[in-house]
Scaffold this motif. Structure first.
Motif, PDB file in Angstrom:
ATOM      1  N   LEU A  57      39.196  39.389  47.423  1.00 51.88           N
ATOM      2  CA  LEU A  57      38.174  40.037  46.605  1.00 51.88           C
ATOM      3  C   LEU A  57      37.073  40.618  47.468  1.00 51.88           C
ATOM      4  O   LEU A  57      36.564  41.724  47.197  1.00 51.88           O
ATOM      5  N   ARG A  58      36.677  39.889  48.507  1.00 55.07           N
ATOM      6  CA  ARG A  58      35.647  40.399  49.410  1.00 55.07           C
ATOM      7  C   ARG A  58      36.111  41.642  50.145  1.00 55.07           C
ATOM      8  O   ARG A  58      35.354  42.597  50.313  1.00 55.07           O
ATOM      9  N   SER A  60      38.437  43.753  49.037  1.00 56.92           N
ATOM     10  CA  SER A  60      38.508  44.825  48.052  1.00 56.92           C
ATOM     11  C   SER A  60      37.113  45.345  47.700  1.00 56.92           C
ATOM     12  O   SER A  60      36.901  46.559  47.610  1.00 56.92           O
ATOM     13  N   GLU A  61      36.168  44.414  47.537  1.00 55.66           N
ATOM     14  CA  GLU A  61      34.802  44.843  47.226  1.00 55.66           C
ATOM     15  C   GLU A  61      34.203  45.630  48.377  1.00 55.66           C
ATOM     16  O   GLU A  61      33.527  46.640  48.169  1.00 55.66           O
ATOM     17  N   SER A  62      34.458  45.165  49.588  1.00 55.36           N
ATOM     18  CA  SER A  62      33.944  45.889  50.746  1.00 55.36           C
ATOM     19  C   SER A  62      34.580  47.265  50.846  1.00 55.36           C
ATOM     20  O   SER A  62      33.908  48.248  51.199  1.00 55.36           O
ATOM     21  N   TRP A  63      35.871  47.369  50.504  1.00 48.21           N
ATOM     22  CA  TRP A  63      36.559  48.661  50.560  1.00 48.21           C
ATOM     23  C   TRP A  63      35.974  49.643  49.548  1.00 48.21           C
ATOM     24  O   TRP A  63      35.664  50.780  49.883  1.00 48.21           O
ATOM     25  N   PHE A  64      35.806  49.171  48.305  1.00 53.18           N
ATOM     26  CA  PHE A  64      35.238  50.047  47.289  1.00 53.18           C
ATOM     27  C   PHE A  64      33.780  50.367  47.575  1.00 53.18           C
ATOM     28  O   PHE A  64      33.318  51.480  47.321  1.00 53.18           O
ATOM     29  N   ARG A  65      33.036  49.391  48.131  1.00 47.71           N
ATOM     30  CA  ARG A  65      31.648  49.661  48.474  1.00 47.71           C
ATOM     31  C   ARG A  65      31.567  50.710  49.577  1.00 47.71           C
ATOM     32  O   ARG A  65      30.697  51.588  49.547  1.00 47.71           O
TER      33      ARG A  65
END
Length: 487
Positions: A57-58, A60-65
């Motif tokens: 999740l981190r 993926s969140e970092s990728w989208f961010r």
């Protein structure tokens, strides 16, 4: 749940045995230990899975961010009251420090006032529709936001109402900076609709203004076409650069002559157009004002223009065509051009207004030009043979073939009317060939009349020996004997 339930059952059995005063058996102790071991292993596996899932999740969140932060399109989040709650870093790259001041403010209060009506119509209301699609797109909208230096940036925004989506619960704007594109489009618009020599609208720009004037009700509008006379001589005398200066000066003079709401456009070459707007209170007064405007335009044209090549004197003609409902742009321009041609026929420095007679004459010319191409095949052309007499030999020495055209609907058309049309229509050669064949055929069929070999004499003795000329069987020897006849 099963390991925890087994451990709970084993612990309950061990506690019950203790309360009953019995020693727990080896099976009970082993069961309790096994349940504890299973619960511990289960907890370790669960913690490991949660750790792996959290890392995913981190990532993926970092990728989208990273996508949102590094993307060129800015994302703006609005609450139910359409206040800015969050904006992506791309908005800061567009607006600079001014992007940080938008958070917590109402969006409609920050954009350009001219963009408020269009954006208000596209933004959803405060109360979301329960039955609406949770992702409703409102299309593209242009809005302008100020930057830190006070300039305006043009943003192209896609409005999406995601308030019905429980995971978002907001209005999302995807914004793209199109300021540079707007500048390029404005430059291309100026190139397409402006005349580089004078800075005035060109023919395309005039047609746009004409289409707008014809499509909107309002005060009467009159189209004036001004054609200059004398540019060819100026170019031969002083050169093209001087002519460019002259044309620019004429455009400046016309712009200074008309009223503020009137449009001046350069139609090309030495032709200008003026869209004169009337007040609409009195038709006769508006017509008189337009006539005075045409006279003023002619007056400023006739004023000498000083150039590096000397003084240039110009004249011109003005054609006036009132715009009436039902006209097209092409019809309005055609009427004005007919009027200016009529003014040129009257003489330099004159103005003419379009009338129904001018339109009828133009329609007749167009009809004749269209029908002239097949007149020979339809047997509408014929010849008139006029004898030629030699006075010295006193006999007929030849005939003159005169071309005539009998139109089936318009009747006999004179050569002075249809021959210039034939040259412009490109059928003069065809008519010439038909005339030559028809004349040669007619001459070969002629027989010498009985009077050709006789000596024509005047019937009165007083005319004996006097000289006379004739081209037809009706002629007279002199004004004193006119009407006496001869044999």
């Amino acid at each position: 749940v099963l390991p925890h339930l087994a451990m709970l059952v084993a612990t309950a059995l061990a506690a019950a045995a203790g309360l009953l005063g019995r020693e727990p058996s080896a099976v009970t102790v082993g069961g309790v230990v096994l349940c504890v071991v299973l619960a511990t292993v289960h907890r370790w596996l669960t913690a490991r899975a949660e750790q792996v899932m959290g890392a995913r999740l981190r990532r993926s969140e970092s990728w989208f961010r990273s996508l949102v932060q590094e993307g060129s399109d800015a994302v703006v989040i609005l609450d139910h009251d359409l206040r800015v709650t969050w904006s992506s870093p791309a908005l800061a790259r567009i607006l600079g420090p001014a992007a940080d001041t938008l958070t917590g403010r109402h969006l409609l209060a920050e954009i350009h006032p001219d963009d408020v009506p269009a954006l208000t119509a596209s933004l959803p209301g405060r109360t979301p529709d329960p039955g609406a699609d949770p992702a409703v797109s409102r299309g593209l909208q242009l809005l302008r936001l100020p930057d830190a230096e006070g300039g305006w940036h043009v943003l192209e925004a896609v409005v999406s109402d995601l308030r019905a989506d429980l995971s978002v619960g907001a209005v999302v704007l995807h914004c793209r900076d199109v300021t540079d594109r707007q500048v390029r489009e404005r430059v291309l618009h100026d190139v397409a609709y402006s005349d580089p020599m004078t800075g005035l609208p060109n023919r395309a720009g005039c047609e746009v203004a004409l289409r707008q004037a014809l499509g909107e009700p309002g005060p009467p509008v009159t189209l004036l076409v001004v054609e200059l006379d004398g540019l060819v001589g100026a170019r031969e005398q002083a050169g093209r650069e001087v002519v460019r200066h002259v044309v620019a000066e004429v455009g400046r003079r016309l712009r200074a002559t008309v009223r503020g709401g009137d449009l001046v456009a350069r139609m090309g070459g030495g032709a200008f157009a003026v869209l004169a707007h009337g007040e609409g209170a009195d038709a006769d007064r508006d017509a008189a004002d337009v006539d005075q405007l045409a006279a003023r335009c002619l007056a400023v044209l006739e004023q000498p223009i000083p150039t590096t090549g000397g003084i240039v004197d110009l004249t011109g003609a003005v054609g006036l065509a009132p715009l009436v409902p039902g006209l097209t742009v092409e019809d309005a321009l055609a009427r004005a051009e007919l009027a200016v041609r009529a003014a040129r026929r009257r003489g330099a420095g004159t103005a003419a207004r379009w009338t129904e007679q001018l339109g009828a004459a133009a329609a007749r010319r167009n009809r004749l030009r269209a029908d002239l191409a097949g007149a020979a095949e339809r047997d509408e052309l014929f010849l008139l043979l006029d004898p030629i007499v030699s006075l010295s030999e006193q006999r007929v020495v030849g005939v003159e073939a005169l071309l005539r055209w009998r139109h089936p609907e318009l009747g006999d058309v004179q050569p002075a009317e249809f021959l210039p049309l034939a040259e412009r229509a490109g059928v003069a050669g065809e008519l010439g060939r038909w005339l030559l064949r028809a004349a040669m055929t007619a001459v070969t069929r002629l027989r010498a009349p009985s009077w050709q070999t006789s000596r024509p004499r005047c019937a009165r003795p007083a005319c004996a020996g006097s000289g006379w000329s004739w081209r037809s069987p009706r002629a007279w020897c002199s004004p004193t004997t006119r009407g006496s006849g001869w044999t």
